[in-house]
Design a protein around this motif. Structure first.
Motif, PDB file in Angstrom:
ATOM      1  N   PHE A  31      11.867  20.038  24.073  1.00  9.91           N
ATOM      2  CA  PHE A  31      10.904  19.308  24.907  1.00  9.91           C
ATOM      3  C   PHE A  31      11.113  19.604  26.381  1.00  9.91           C
ATOM      4  CE2 PHE A  31      10.777  16.424  21.127  1.00  9.91           C
ATOM      5  CZ  PHE A  31       9.482  16.764  20.763  1.00  9.91           C
ATOM      6  N   THR A  33      12.259  22.397  27.609  1.00 13.59           N
ATOM      7  CA  THR A  33      11.723  23.740  27.837  1.00 13.59           C
ATOM      8  C   THR A  33      10.216  23.693  28.041  1.00 13.59           C
ATOM      9  OG1 THR A  33      13.478  24.722  26.508  1.00 13.59           O
ATOM     10  CG2 THR A  33      11.510  26.059  26.848  1.00 13.59           C
ATOM     11  N   LEU A  34       9.540  22.884  27.247  1.00 14.04           N
ATOM     12  CA  LEU A  34       8.081  22.744  27.405  1.00 14.04           C
ATOM     13  C   LEU A  34       7.726  22.127  28.754  1.00 14.04           C
ATOM     14  CD1 LEU A  34       7.164  21.523  23.817  1.00 14.04           C
ATOM     15  CD2 LEU A  34       6.714  23.763  24.812  1.00 14.04           C
ATOM     16  N   GLY A  37       8.517  24.680  31.576  1.00 14.33           N
ATOM     17  CA  GLY A  37       7.505  25.731  31.589  1.00 14.33           C
ATOM     18  C   GLY A  37       6.195  25.249  32.184  1.00 14.33           C
ATOM     19  N   THR A  38       5.828  24.028  31.849  1.00 15.85           N
ATOM     20  CA  THR A  38       4.582  23.466  32.358  1.00 15.85           C
ATOM     21  C   THR A  38       4.641  23.234  33.867  1.00 15.85           C
ATOM     22  OG1 THR A  38       4.200  22.376  30.240  1.00 15.85           O
ATOM     23  CG2 THR A  38       2.987  21.526  32.127  1.00 15.85           C
TER      24      THR A  38
END
Length: 99
Positions: A31, A33-34, A37-38
């Motif tokens: 989560f 990482t998401l 990245g966002t």
């Protein structure tokens, strides 16, 4: 809840819940990482489009930013994952009851 940077204590000091069985696994890292990245990929693209810095500027800024943000957010993400396991009685957390 933590006794080290990411090491979970054996028992909750308030409710005496056994936290040794509460293993969040790779969930918080996925989560995180998401989220990173966002947030950071559009930031890097915006910096590139707006100022066109040399490549070494990107190589200097983004690893530091990623490491700092990940270090600050990993504990809250791990605590949230363990709390969700407890709340939803996930079997890995050892909170299920057998009647």
């Amino acid at each position: 809840m933590f006794k080290g940077f990411l090491t979970v204590v054996e028992h909750c000091s308030i409710c005496n819940l056994d936290l040794r069985k509460a293993d969040s696994g790779d969930g918080p890292a996925v989560f995180l990482t998401l989220v990173l990245g966002t947030l950071l990929v559009p930031s890097a693209l915006l910096l590139e489009v707006s100022t066109e810095p040399p490549l070494w500027v990107h190589a200097l800024i983004w690893p530091v930013a990623i490491t700092l943000v990940a270090s600050l957010l990993l504990r809250p993400f791990k605590a949230t994952m363990i709390a969700l396991q407890y709340r939803h009685r996930a079997s890995d957390s050892g909170t299920e009851t057998y009647d």
